[in-house]
Design a protein around this motif. Structure first.
Motif, PDB file in Angstrom:
ATOM      1  N   LEU A  10     -13.907  -3.491   3.357  1.00 54.22           N
ATOM      2  CA  LEU A  10     -12.688  -2.448   3.531  1.00 54.22           C
ATOM      3  C   LEU A  10     -10.896  -3.612   3.034  1.00 54.22           C
ATOM      4  N   ALA A  11      -9.997  -3.196   2.167  1.00 55.92           N
ATOM      5  CA  ALA A  11      -9.104  -3.687   2.094  1.00 55.92           C
ATOM      6  C   ALA A  11      -8.218  -4.067   2.560  1.00 55.92           C
ATOM      7  N   ALA A  12      -8.351  -5.220   3.410  1.00 54.07           N
ATOM      8  CA  ALA A  12      -7.600  -5.607   3.824  1.00 54.07           C
ATOM      9  C   ALA A  12      -7.340  -7.807   4.641  1.00 54.07           C
ATOM     10  N   LEU A  13      -6.515  -7.842   5.346  1.00 53.89           N
ATOM     11  CA  LEU A  13      -6.608  -9.075   5.391  1.00 53.89           C
ATOM     12  C   LEU A  13      -6.998 -10.083   6.830  1.00 53.89           C
ATOM     13  N   SER A  14      -7.747 -10.684   6.599  1.00 52.27           N
ATOM     14  CA  SER A  14      -7.947 -11.809   7.735  1.00 52.27           C
ATOM     15  C   SER A  14      -7.063 -12.604   7.856  1.00 52.27           C
ATOM     16  N   VAL A  15      -6.616 -13.271   9.556  1.00 51.22           N
ATOM     17  CA  VAL A  15      -5.720 -14.421   9.538  1.00 51.22           C
ATOM     18  C   VAL A  15      -6.202 -14.688  10.719  1.00 51.22           C
ATOM     19  N   LYS A  16      -6.138 -16.589  11.809  1.00 48.91           N
ATOM     20  CA  LYS A  16      -7.218 -16.445  12.253  1.00 48.91           C
ATOM     21  C   LYS A  16      -5.488 -17.124  13.275  1.00 48.91           C
ATOM     22  N   ARG A  39      -4.491   1.747  15.507  1.00 50.29           N
ATOM     23  CA  ARG A  39      -3.545   1.877  15.047  1.00 50.29           C
ATOM     24  C   ARG A  39      -2.509   1.628  14.809  1.00 50.29           C
ATOM     25  N   ASN A  40      -2.136   1.222  13.884  1.00 50.18           N
ATOM     26  CA  ASN A  40      -0.624   0.369  14.148  1.00 50.18           C
ATOM     27  C   ASN A  40       0.619   0.883  14.183  1.00 50.18           C
ATOM     28  N   LEU A  41       1.278   0.376  15.892  1.00 53.82           N
ATOM     29  CA  LEU A  41       2.483   1.200  15.286  1.00 53.82           C
ATOM     30  C   LEU A  41       3.363   0.125  15.059  1.00 53.82           C
ATOM     31  N   ASP A  42       3.534  -1.024  14.350  1.00 50.02           N
ATOM     32  CA  ASP A  42       4.370  -1.735  14.186  1.00 50.02           C
ATOM     33  C   ASP A  42       5.084  -1.715  12.974  1.00 50.02           C
ATOM     34  N   PRO A  43       5.967  -1.221  12.230  1.00 54.88           N
ATOM     35  CA  PRO A  43       7.077  -1.009  11.225  1.00 54.88           C
ATOM     36  C   PRO A  43       6.661  -1.657  10.319  1.00 54.88           C
ATOM     37  N   HIS A  53      -3.748  -0.224  10.171  1.00 53.09           N
ATOM     38  CA  HIS A  53      -4.465  -0.187  12.071  1.00 53.09           C
ATOM     39  C   HIS A  53      -5.291  -1.030  11.574  1.00 53.09           C
ATOM     40  N   VAL A  54      -5.129  -2.068  12.683  1.00 53.17           N
ATOM     41  CA  VAL A  54      -5.305  -3.874  12.620  1.00 53.17           C
ATOM     42  C   VAL A  54      -6.730  -3.101  13.454  1.00 53.17           C
ATOM     43  N   VAL A  55      -7.755  -4.754  13.533  1.00 53.94           N
ATOM     44  CA  VAL A  55      -9.145  -5.175  13.866  1.00 53.94           C
ATOM     45  C   VAL A  55      -8.072  -6.338  14.739  1.00 53.94           C
ATOM     46  N   LEU A  90      -5.592  -4.215   8.186  1.00 54.90           N
ATOM     47  CA  LEU A  90      -6.182  -3.033   7.007  1.00 54.90           C
ATOM     48  C   LEU A  90      -4.729  -2.294   6.025  1.00 54.90           C
ATOM     49  N   SER A  91      -5.089  -2.396   4.873  1.00 50.04           N
ATOM     50  CA  SER A  91      -4.191  -2.205   3.797  1.00 50.04           C
ATOM     51  C   SER A  91      -3.974  -0.515   4.015  1.00 50.04           C
ATOM     52  N   SER A  92      -1.894  -0.744   4.159  1.00 48.67           N
ATOM     53  CA  SER A  92      -1.534   0.439   4.065  1.00 48.67           C
ATOM     54  C   SER A  92      -1.313   1.309   2.326  1.00 48.67           C
TER      55      SER A  92
END
Length: 322
Positions: free
Chosen positions: A217-223, A171-175, A181-183, A233-235
Motif C-alpha cells: 500500500l502507498a503508505a508511511l509507517s511510524v513507531k 478514515r482520517n478526520l484530522d486535516p 486513512h490510518v491503520v 495511507l497516502s492521500s
C-alpha cells in the motif's frame, strides 16, 4: 548485513564464508622467536576451521550468527564460548527490554479466519511457520462533537508464539495529517518471547492469496511507542484510489515485522467472508464504497509462488516503508 544474516542457515559459516570475512592470519613465527632457538623450518601451527570462524563472530552483536555458529561447530570448545556470548546478549536484551503493551483477551464470539506467522530461522532456510486466527468486526470510535465513527478492527492471535495483535483501519478526520486513512497496529508478545519484542513494522502489503506476492500500500509507517505503530495511507488521488481498490478486492494482508533480535517475520492475515463484510460496511458508511467493483484477477505467476520463496523476497527487501 541483512542478506548475510538471512543466508546464515544455508551457508552455516562454512570455511569459504569465514575466509572471505576474516583478515589473513599470519601463520609463520616471528623473526624474533626464530632467532631465540626455533628451527628455521618451524612455524606456528595453523588454526582450525572452528577457531577461524570464532575469530570472525566472537565480537558480533547478532544472535543469529552465534546460533548458526553453534549449529555448525556444536562439538567444539568454541561452541561453548559462542553459547556464553549468546546468553550474554539475550540477558542484556531482556534487561533493556521495555514493557510490552497489554491487550484485552481475544473475543469469544465471531468467525475465526486464517492467520500464518512466518519467521526467519538461522537453522532452516525455509523459516518457521506458526498458525493462528483472526476475528474481524466493526467498532465505533468516539469523536468530539460528531457522530460515532465506524472502523474496521482485526484481533489476531498466534498462540504458539505468544503473540497478539490488534489492527484498526479508520478514515482520517484530522486535516493536519496528509493521509486518507490510518491503520493502528498494537502488537503484544509474551515475556519469554525470544525475538525480544517488535522493533519495527515497515508497512502493509495486500495479496490475492496466501502464496501470492504482496503489493505494498502507498503508505508511511511510524513507531508511536513500544509495540504500537501508525500507518498513514497516502492521500494523493491516484494512491488513494489504488489503496482502496486493494483493500476491498485483495483477500490477504501481509504485515512485515522486524524483531528486536534483528530477525524478521511476516504476518499473513486472511480477510475471509467476515473481513470482506466488515470492509464493505465501513467503506459504505464512509461513502467510499464504489457502486460496482470489478473482481481483481491475480497474475498467473503469483499463484504459482510458494510461501517460503515469497517470504524470502519480502524479507530481503529494505526495511523502508513503501
Amino acid at each position: 548485513m541483512i542478506r548475510k544474516v538471512f543466508f546464515a542457515a544455508t551457508l552455516v559459516l562454512t570455511s569459504a564464508l569465514v575466509l572471505t570475512s576474516c583478515p589473513d592470519v599470519a601463520l609463520a613465527g616471528s623473526p624474533a622467536s626464530a632467532g631465540q632457538g626455533a628451527g628455521p623450518a618451524e612455524s606456528a601451527a595453523p588454526k582450525s576451521e572452528a577457531a577461524e570462524a570464532w575469530d570472525a563472530v566472537k565480537n558480533t552483536t547478532n544472535p543469529a550468527l552465534l546460533e548458526a555458529f553453534i549449529q555448525r561447530y556444536g562439538t567444539t570448545f568454541f561452541a561453548e564460548l559462542a553459547m556464553a556470548r549468546l546468553n550474554e546478549l539475550k540477558a542484556a536484551a531482556a534487561k533493556a527490554r521495555p514493557s510490552a503493551p497489554s491487550l484485552p483477551p481475544m473475543p469469544k464470539d465471531g468467525v475465526r479466519e486464517r492467520v500464518a506467522l512466518y519467521e526467519e530461522d538461522p537453522t532452516d532456510a525455509k523459516g518457521r511457520r506458526f498458525d493462528g486466527s483472526v476475528i474481524w468486526r466493526t467498532e465505533k470510535i468516539k469523536t468530539n462533537g460528531k457522530p460515532d465513527e465506524l472502523a474496521a478492527r482485526a484481533d489476531v492471535e498466534i498462540p504458539s508464539r505468544g503473540l497478539r495483535m490488534t489492527m484498526s483501519l479508520k478514515r482520517n478526520l484530522d486535516p493536519s495529517l496528509p493521509a486518507s486513512h490510518v491503520v493502528e497496529l498494537t502488537i503484544a508478545v509474551s515475556g519469554d518471547f525470544d525475538g525480544g519484542g517488535v522493533a519495527n513494522v515497515p508497512g502493509i502489503l495486500m495479496k490475492a492469496n496466501e502464496q501470492a506476492r504482496g503489493s505494498p500500500l502507498a503508505a508511511l509507517s511510524v513507531k508511536v511507542t513500544d509495540g504500537s505503530f501508525l500507518v498513514g495511507l497516502s492521500s494523493q488521488p491516484s494512491d488513494r484510489q489504488r489503496n482502496v481498490h486493494m483493500l476491498l478486492e485483495r483477500p490477504w494482508f501481509d504485515i512485515p515485522i522486524n524483531y528486536v533480535s534483528q530477525r524478521r517475520a511476516i504476518l499473513a492475515i486472511e480477510k475471509g467472508g467476515t473481513g470482506d463484510q466488515v470492509f464493505k460496511m465501513v467503506f459504505t458508511a464512509w461513502g467510499q464504497y464504489p457502486d460496482s467493483t470489478q473482481p481483481e484477477t491475480a497474475a498467473s505467476e503469483e499463484s504459482k509462488r510458494t510461501m517460503p520463496e515469497e517470504w524470502k523476497r519480502t524479507m530481503t527487501r529494505g526495511s523502508k516503508a513503501p
